[in-house]
Design a protein around this motif. Structure first.
Motif, PDB file in Angstrom:
ATOM      1  N   TRP A  32     140.111  60.011 -65.161  1.00 10.97           N
ATOM      2  CA  TRP A  32     138.737  60.332 -65.523  1.00 10.97           C
ATOM      3  C   TRP A  32     137.793  59.140 -65.389  1.00 10.97           C
ATOM      4  N   SER A  77     134.270  59.825 -63.896  1.00 11.86           N
ATOM      5  CA  SER A  77     133.391  60.784 -64.584  1.00 11.86           C
ATOM      6  C   SER A  77     132.439  60.045 -65.515  1.00 11.86           C
ATOM      7  N   ASP A  78     131.183  60.496 -65.538  1.00 12.36           N
ATOM      8  CA  ASP A  78     130.175  59.834 -66.358  1.00 12.36           C
ATOM      9  C   ASP A  78     130.369  60.080 -67.857  1.00 12.36           C
ATOM     10  N   TRP A  79     130.989  61.164 -68.214  1.00 10.63           N
ATOM     11  CA  TRP A  79     131.121  61.517 -69.624  1.00 10.63           C
ATOM     12  C   TRP A  79     132.346  60.878 -70.285  1.00 10.63           C
ATOM     13  N   TRP A  80     133.285  60.359 -69.509  1.00 11.44           N
ATOM     14  CA  TRP A  80     134.565  59.912 -70.058  1.00 11.44           C
ATOM     15  C   TRP A  80     134.432  58.760 -71.056  1.00 11.44           C
ATOM     16  N   TRP A  81     133.854  57.638 -70.638  1.00 16.52           N
ATOM     17  CA  TRP A  81     133.785  56.476 -71.518  1.00 16.52           C
ATOM     18  C   TRP A  81     132.889  56.687 -72.731  1.00 16.52           C
ATOM     19  N   PRO A  82     131.716  57.323 -72.603  1.00 13.56           N
ATOM     20  CA  PRO A  82     130.948  57.607 -73.833  1.00 13.56           C
ATOM     21  C   PRO A  82     131.707  58.499 -74.820  1.00 13.56           C
ATOM     22  N   THR A  83     132.464  59.448 -74.307  1.00  8.76           N
ATOM     23  CA  THR A  83     133.253  60.317 -75.187  1.00  8.76           C
ATOM     24  C   THR A  83     134.364  59.539 -75.875  1.00  8.76           C
TER      25      THR A  83
END
Length: 192
Positions: free
Chosen positions: A55, A58-64
């Motif tokens: 992941w 993916s742009d959402w992976w690290w903030p999540t």
């Protein structure tokens, strides 16, 4: 309530850690694992290169991931402060009238208040708990009443007797009190 949640949470976390740690140790020592388990053999890694980098784009992976970790840290800090926070008032500042004051052990005041409440007619057991600040204590009282006692009368007798004496003897202007009344549950007896 918090004590029950604390014990259940500690038990669940402990059980999960023991199961996971024990399985990793057993597989590391050469015990064969089922096909559905996380590890296959003693040379297997927990996450392969493909699983770790899956992941990354993916742009959402690290903030999540960071948000979940932040929530876990905040929950752990809340849990730690809830466990370490003192629930009982250890000392009560008593006004001696000469301007100096004296310190009274909180447990002593709790014991006297519970003892006097337990001597009231129809009170089977009494438990007290002091909270608040040494200059402004608050009391939580739990009275277990016999079945024949009127709760209103028992509450009136407690507030006019034991509670008033405790407040006056400690020299307190007020002693806010939460009183919980419950009935004693007796076991049924056989009539022969």
């Amino acid at each position: 309530m918090l004590r029950i949640v604390n014990r259940v949470l500690l038990g669940v976390v402990g059980l999960v850690l023991v199961v996971l740690g024990g399985s990793v140790l057993a597989i590391g020592l050469g015990v064969s694992a089922p096909s559905w388990w996380i590890h296959d053999s003693r040379h297997d890694v927990l996450l392969s290169d493909a699983e770790r980098t899956r992941w990354r784009e993916s742009d959402w992976w690290w903030p999540t991931v960071l948000a979940v970790l932040a929530v876990l840290v905040l929950l752990a800090l809340w849990w730690l402060t809830a466990v370490l926070r003192r629930r009982r008032l250890t000392q009560v500042l008593v006004d001696t009238g000469d301007g100096a004051g004296a310190l009274l052990r909180g447990r002593a005041l709790e014991g006297v208040l519970a003892g006097q409440a337990g001597e009231l007619e129809g009170v089977a057991r009494a438990h007290t708990h002091l909270t608040g600040r040494p200059t402004a204590p608050e009391a939580r009282v739990r009275l277990q009443l016999e079945p024949h006692v009127d709760p209103g009368t028992a509450l009136h007798d407690f507030t006019e007797g034991a509670l008033t004496r405790a407040r006056n003897s400690a020299g307190l202007a007020s002693l806010p009190t939460e009183v919980r009344l419950s009935g004693v549950k007796h076991r049924p007896e056989r009539v022969g």
